[in-house]
Design an enzyme around this catalytic site. Structure first.
Site, PDB file in Angstrom:
ATOM      1  N   ASP A 123      -2.719  10.043   4.062  1.00  0.00           N
ATOM      2  CA  ASP A 123      -4.120   9.632   4.207  1.00  0.00           C
ATOM      3  C   ASP A 123      -4.850  10.591   5.135  1.00  0.00           C
ATOM      4  O   ASP A 123      -4.777  10.478   6.356  1.00  0.00           O
ATOM      5  CB  ASP A 123      -4.176   8.200   4.762  1.00  0.00           C
ATOM      6  CG  ASP A 123      -5.607   7.690   4.897  1.00  0.00           C
ATOM      7  OD1 ASP A 123      -6.528   8.346   4.356  1.00  0.00           O
ATOM      8  OD2 ASP A 123      -5.791   6.618   5.517  1.00  0.00           O
ATOM      9  N   LYS A 168     -10.368  12.326   8.625  1.00  0.00           N
ATOM     10  CA  LYS A 168      -9.895  11.885   9.929  1.00  0.00           C
ATOM     11  C   LYS A 168      -9.885  13.068  10.905  1.00  0.00           C
ATOM     12  O   LYS A 168      -9.750  14.213  10.481  1.00  0.00           O
ATOM     13  CB  LYS A 168      -8.456  11.363   9.807  1.00  0.00           C
ATOM     14  CG  LYS A 168      -8.302  10.041   9.089  1.00  0.00           C
ATOM     15  CD  LYS A 168      -6.848   9.610   9.046  1.00  0.00           C
ATOM     16  CE  LYS A 168      -6.677   8.270   8.346  1.00  0.00           C
ATOM     17  NZ  LYS A 168      -7.334   7.153   9.057  1.00  0.00           N
ATOM     18  N   ASP A 227       1.627   6.135   5.677  1.00  0.00           N
ATOM     19  CA  ASP A 227       0.633   5.213   5.127  1.00  0.00           C
ATOM     20  C   ASP A 227       1.113   4.549   3.830  1.00  0.00           C
ATOM     21  O   ASP A 227       0.342   3.875   3.162  1.00  0.00           O
ATOM     22  CB  ASP A 227      -0.701   5.953   4.909  1.00  0.00           C
ATOM     23  CG  ASP A 227      -1.912   5.040   5.047  1.00  0.00           C
ATOM     24  OD1 ASP A 227      -1.772   3.945   5.624  1.00  0.00           O
ATOM     25  OD2 ASP A 227      -2.991   5.429   4.549  1.00  0.00           O
ATOM     26  N   ASP A 241     -12.236   6.718   3.876  1.00  0.00           N
ATOM     27  CA  ASP A 241     -11.034   6.468   4.677  1.00  0.00           C
ATOM     28  C   ASP A 241     -10.622   4.996   4.609  1.00  0.00           C
ATOM     29  O   ASP A 241      -9.532   4.649   5.047  1.00  0.00           O
ATOM     30  CB  ASP A 241     -11.276   6.894   6.131  1.00  0.00           C
ATOM     31  CG  ASP A 241      -9.988   7.077   6.917  1.00  0.00           C
ATOM     32  OD1 ASP A 241      -8.905   7.083   6.291  1.00  0.00           O
ATOM     33  OD2 ASP A 241     -10.066   7.213   8.146  1.00  0.00           O
ATOM     34  N   LYS A 265       0.843  -1.204   0.000  1.00  0.00           N
ATOM     35  CA  LYS A 265       0.000   0.000   0.000  1.00  0.00           C
ATOM     36  C   LYS A 265       0.874   1.248   0.000  1.00  0.00           C
ATOM     37  O   LYS A 265       1.670   1.468   0.917  1.00  0.00           O
ATOM     38  CB  LYS A 265      -0.914  -0.003   1.229  1.00  0.00           C
ATOM     39  CG  LYS A 265      -1.716   1.290   1.426  1.00  0.00           C
ATOM     40  CD  LYS A 265      -2.629   1.207   2.652  1.00  0.00           C
ATOM     41  CE  LYS A 265      -3.281   2.555   2.978  1.00  0.00           C
ATOM     42  NZ  LYS A 265      -4.140   2.488   4.178  1.00  0.00           N
ATOM     43  N   GLU A 300      -9.498   3.506   2.150  1.00  0.00           N
ATOM     44  CA  GLU A 300      -8.977   3.677   0.790  1.00  0.00           C
ATOM     45  C   GLU A 300      -7.911   2.649   0.417  1.00  0.00           C
ATOM     46  O   GLU A 300      -7.748   2.314  -0.746  1.00  0.00           O
ATOM     47  CB  GLU A 300      -8.398   5.092   0.642  1.00  0.00           C
ATOM     48  CG  GLU A 300      -6.959   5.300   1.130  1.00  0.00           C
ATOM     49  CD  GLU A 300      -6.751   5.084   2.635  1.00  0.00           C
ATOM     50  OE1 GLU A 300      -7.753   5.130   3.363  1.00  0.00           O
ATOM     51  OE2 GLU A 300      -5.601   4.859   3.048  1.00  0.00           O
ATOM     52  N   ARG A 359      -7.643  -0.574   0.899  1.00  0.00           N
ATOM     53  CA  ARG A 359      -8.150  -1.798   0.284  1.00  0.00           C
ATOM     54  C   ARG A 359      -8.580  -1.564  -1.162  1.00  0.00           C
ATOM     55  O   ARG A 359      -8.584  -2.503  -1.965  1.00  0.00           O
ATOM     56  CB  ARG A 359      -9.296  -2.359   1.149  1.00  0.00           C
ATOM     57  CG  ARG A 359     -10.474  -1.440   1.281  1.00  0.00           C
ATOM     58  CD  ARG A 359     -11.390  -1.806   2.453  1.00  0.00           C
ATOM     59  NE  ARG A 359     -10.805  -1.475   3.750  1.00  0.00           N
ATOM     60  CZ  ARG A 359     -11.393  -1.708   4.928  1.00  0.00           C
ATOM     61  NH1 ARG A 359     -12.593  -2.285   4.969  1.00  0.00           N
ATOM     62  NH2 ARG A 359     -10.806  -1.363   6.051  1.00  0.00           N
TER      63      ARG A 359
END
Ligand code: BES
Ligand code: MN
Ligand code: ZN
Length: 503
Positions: A272, A279, A290, A349, A267, A351, A353
């Site tokens: 993020d 968030k 991230d 959020d 990833k 995101e 996956r």
């Protein structure tokens, strides 16, 4: 600035160096003083010759031999070096000797304590040369690219690891350990680079540089190429940022006769914010990390090439910045992923996956023998396993193999299930699947369940959730410094090595 590491023979008592490192074990039996660890015998003798009992002196200075303890002692001529650095190894293992991880951590703690010192000689190399080498290089890691006074934060300059026995072996052990440690340091550098400088375009450029320097193939997809390829997950997540997404692919052939082919996926969310499902402000800065999975996968692929492992590796690395904006994807959007499946976005959020689904589907097309994906995927991983233990999900046998190898490297990992009932909770009103459930229960497993949808049924695969272990915000310990940890680079290299050896 990096530390020069070499293997040397001779006695630490007469070594011309600024400091000598010895290991300490907790007191045993009726003793009150800690014991000198194996490898420090000649240092102990030199102190006795100078009428000083080293363990007793160290006890006065507060040493007990417990893990992570560092005690410095002026030697006053008992040995040639002016400074002795005693590091605790903690309790020995069942075989009576310190374990690999104890030596790695003690070496890391010593390297940190030696920051700013010109040179040192370590007797820990005599216990476990590979662990001492890895621990030293990882503990000596510093990231000063963004310090205007970087020169004042130099790591220890040169470390000589003492090693008994054949020097040919020692050179090979050092080469392998240095290769792995270098990969960890590369991953840490990428994670530690702030998100205003590391975004998909620049991240992809750095991946390209690293790949080209190691002589491996690299391909970067952007813009129209992503659209033409049908990478709806990467494009959806990336569309809210002025810095467009990328998909990077690295290919290492595995030499003349690779034992197997492995797909690695990581990833690469360079920041993020959560997107429209934004968030909270507290600790949002941590989301610079991230892309830790991507960093690890890139570094491990390069390491496989440098170590010439006989295994073919293809890394597929989706990179995007998850931002809220007038162009951002929304809750309610339906994305068409690579390969044609549709996903209803209920939370922007979740995101990771989405970009990973594209990457997994693309990687699986090449029919690899194994697929390993790693990501800072869920806060639920931190809740379930804490900040130091990665959660490993996937097909039963391979998942257990990856988790066991992770533990063997000292990067803690634990197998977690993918309970079948969770799939039903991801049913979507409009699309093939939703990206979140309506509750927060089992969030780590839900994310793994989502990813499983994109993995061919018969492909051995593992998903490593590193939300906790990839980034360290507490006080440094052992060889773990602040910021990017490089987890799970060592696990990935260990798995690739194991596949190279055993298929
Ligand atoms: N990048 C985060 C996960 C994360 C959290 C990594 C904390 C490291 C530290 C991920 O994209 C995320 O936001 N996950 C959500 C999923 C939820 C919306 C289902 C989470 O874990 O809260
Ligand atoms: Mn997120
Ligand atoms: Zn994320």
């Amino acid at each position: 600035m990096s530390t020069d590491l070499h293997v040397e023979g001779g006695s630490p008592a007469t070594a011309e160096t600024d400091a000598v490192v010895v290991g300490l074990l907790p007191a045993s039996g009726d003793d009150s003083a800690p014991r000198l660890a194996p490898g420090a015998e000649d240092v102990g003798e030199a102190f006795r010759d100078a009428d000083a009992a080293l363990p007793a002196l160290l006890a006065i200075a507060g040493a007990s031999g417990k893990a992570d303890e560092v005690v410095k002692l002026p030697t006053r001529g008992a040995i040639t070096a002016p400074l002795l650095v005693a590091v605790g190894l903690g309790d020995v293992e069942a075989n009576g000797a310190p374990g690999h991880e104890a030596v790695r951590r003690a070496s890391g703690a010593a390297a940190r304590a030696l920051a700013g010192t010109g040179s040192a000689v370590s007797t820990l190399g005599r216990i476990d040369l590979a662990a001492a080498a890895e621990g030293t290089l990882l503990g000596a890691y510093t990231f000063t690219d963004y310090r205007s006074n970087g020169a004042g934060r130099a790591p220890v300059g040169r470390v000589g690891l003492l090693a008994d026995g054949a020097h040919g072996d020692a050179a090979e052990i050092l080469r392998a350990a240095t290769g792995v440690a270098q990969a960890v340091r590369t991953a840490r550098d990428l994670v530690n680079t702030p998100p205003n400088d590391l975004f998909p375009e620049t991240f992809a450029a750095r991946a390209r540089e690293l790949a080209e320097a190691a002589g491996i193939e690299v391909e970067v997809l952007a813009g129209d190429e992503l659209a033409e390829g049908g990478y709806g997950g990467v494009l959806g997540v990336g569309q809210g940022s002025s810095r467009g997404p990328r998909l990077v692919r690295l290919r290492y052939s595995g030499g003349a006769a690779p034992r197997a082919t492995v797909a690695l996926i990581g990833k690469g969310v360079t920041f993020d914010t959560g997107g429209i499902s934004i968030k909270p402000a507290a600790n949002m800065d941590h989301m610079t990390s991230d892309m830790g999975g991507a960093a690890a996968v890139i570094a491990a692929t390069v390491a496989a090439a440098r170590l010439e492992l006989p295994v073919a590796v293809t890394a597929t690395v989706p990179m995007a910045e998850n931002m809220p904006s007038a162009t951002a994807y929304r809750p309610g959007d339906v994305l068409r992923m690579y390969g044609g499946r549709t996903v209803e976005v209920l939370n922007t959020d979740a995101e990771g996956r989405l970009i990973l689904a594209d990457a997994i589907a693309r990687a699986a097309e090449d029919a690899p023998d194994y697929l390993i994906e790693t990501s800072t995927l869920t806060g639920a991983q931190q809740i379930a396993l804490g900040l130091r233990t990665a959660g490993v999900m996937g097909s039963d046998e391979f998942r257990d193999r990856v988790a066991a190898l992770g533990r063997a490297t000292g990067e803690d990992a634990w197998a977690m299930p993918l309970p079948p009932h969770l799939r039903g909770e991801l049913d979507s009103r409009v699309a093939d699947i939703a990206n979140v459930t309506g509750t927060r229960w089992g969030g780590m497993l839900v994310a793994g369940t989502f990813l499983r949808e994109f993995v061919p049924a018969d492909l051995p695969w593992a998903h490593i959730d590193i939300a906790g272990p990839s980034f360290h915000t507490g006080a440094p310990y052992g060889y773990t410094t602040k910021g990017g940890t490089g987890v799970p680079v060592r696990t990935l290299v260990a798995v690739l090595s194991d596949i190279a050896a055993n298929g």
